[in-house]
Motif scaffolding. Structure first.
Motif, PDB file in Angstrom:
ATOM      1  N   PRO A   1      33.083 -23.679 -15.643  1.00 21.03           N
ATOM      2  CA  PRO A   1      33.526 -24.709 -14.590  1.00 21.03           C
ATOM      3  C   PRO A   1      34.869 -24.829 -14.625  1.00 21.03           C
ATOM      4  O   PRO A   1      35.686 -24.634 -15.515  1.00 21.03           O
TER       5      PRO A   1
ATOM      6  N   ALA B   1      32.693 -31.622 -16.896  1.00 25.95           N
ATOM      7  CA  ALA B   1      31.792 -30.354 -17.051  1.00 25.95           C
ATOM      8  C   ALA B   1      30.863 -30.862 -18.442  1.00 25.95           C
ATOM      9  O   ALA B   1      29.771 -30.721 -18.329  1.00 25.95           O
TER      10      ALA B   1
ATOM     11  N   LEU C   1      33.680 -24.661 -23.308  1.00 27.95           N
ATOM     12  CA  LEU C   1      33.006 -24.145 -22.162  1.00 27.95           C
ATOM     13  C   LEU C   1      32.701 -22.578 -22.092  1.00 27.95           C
ATOM     14  O   LEU C   1      31.895 -22.110 -21.707  1.00 27.95           O
TER      15      LEU C   1
END
Length: 297
Positions: free
Chosen positions: A98, A104, A166
């Protein structure tokens, strides 16, 4: 569920997405993505780039719906599936990097469980295997002291570290497709280069296909092999990255390239996208929409 003997990682065929009042957000968008390929989706804010990725992943906002078109992921027709089967198929096959690493990540959970739990719950891994994979990926994205980071909360880490986490989480289950939704937008230039390098390294090692959403033609040149140029939810140009930069066919593509600052030529004047071109494109799209609404395609 229909399975097609398909070589592509992803096919999007004449995809239309609309608001409840019938106004289209995406207009007959088609593209394909080969295994191990990086395709950039580029255009200004509001062009519909992120909507394509969200449609593929099945996470469109509640006020939007797919009105026409097909999405085929690894030969599987997602439109033909029940919602539960589709969620399961996408979760097993695809992942998301993201845009905003701060929102996130869950601020009240440590990093470790946020990487490990999906591997256990979605992919059925043992806790030991999932933890080992998480530590390995954190190390591969050049995070020092992975054990310490696993026991940290997001607010204790820098923006660059959160984005690396991430990336590690997305690549951890070895997905066949990753949607990277402007993952470098909130980062400074130096960190941006590092993040792009990490994504490219892991993508090459794993053979994962990447749909890379960006508004930056400079990023397109660094990361992708193919490019889809969008304006107001419509494809303006679709070609290899080399072709787009050496011989762009559409005036809008040429305008985007001209509007990109060149660090190699600091004397070159800045050239914003001409207002007249934007006006002409909006008129063309309004005409297309009128035909679409009238049932004449």
């Amino acid at each position: 569920m229909t399975v097609t003997n398909h070589k592509t990682a992803l096919d999007v065929i004449k995809l239309n997405i609309a608001l409840p009042n019938g106004v289209r957000i995406l207009r007959d968008v088609s593209l394909s993505l080969e295994p191990g390929e990086v395709r950039a989706l580029v255009g200004e804010s509001g062009a519909g780039k992120s909507m394509i990725g969200k449609a593929v992943l099945g996470i469109l906002p509640g006020n939007l719906r797919v009105t026409e078109g097909e999405i085929i992921l690894e030969g599987q027709h997602l439109n033909a599936m029940t919602p539960w089967t589709r969620r399961s198929t996408v979760a097993q096959t695809a992942a998301l990097i993201p845009q905003d690493p701060l929102t996130a990540l869950n601020p009240v959970r440590k990093i470790g469980p946020q990487i490990i739990d999906p591997l256990i719950r979605i992919h059925g891994w043992s806790a030991d295997k999932a933890k080992a994979r998480a530590l390995d990926l954190l190390d591969r994205v050049h995070i020092r002291a992975p054990e310490r980071v696993m026991n940290s909360y997001p607010h204790e880490l820098s923006g660059g570290m959160r984005q690396r986490i991430l990336i590690a989480a997305a690549f951890a289950p070895s997905p066949r497709l990753i949607v990277a939704d402007e993952p470098t937008t909130a980062l400074d230039v130096t960190v941006q280069k590092q993040i792009l390098r990490l994504i490219r390294e892991l993508q090459r090692e794993t053979g994962t296909a990447v749909l890379f959403v960006t508004h930056d033609m400079g990023v397109v040149a660094k990361i992708s092999q193919k490019v889809t140029v969008l304006f107001a939810g419509k494809v303006m140009e679709d070609a290899t990255t080399r072709e787009v930069f050496t011989n762009p066919q559409h005036p809008y593509t040429r305008a985007l390239i001209a509007a990109t600052p060149s660090y190699a030529d600091l004397e070159r004047p800045f050239s914003p996208v001409p207002a007249s071109l934007i006006s002409d494109l909006h008129q063309q799209i309004a005409q297309d929409d009128a035909l679409y609404q009238g049932g004449s395609r």
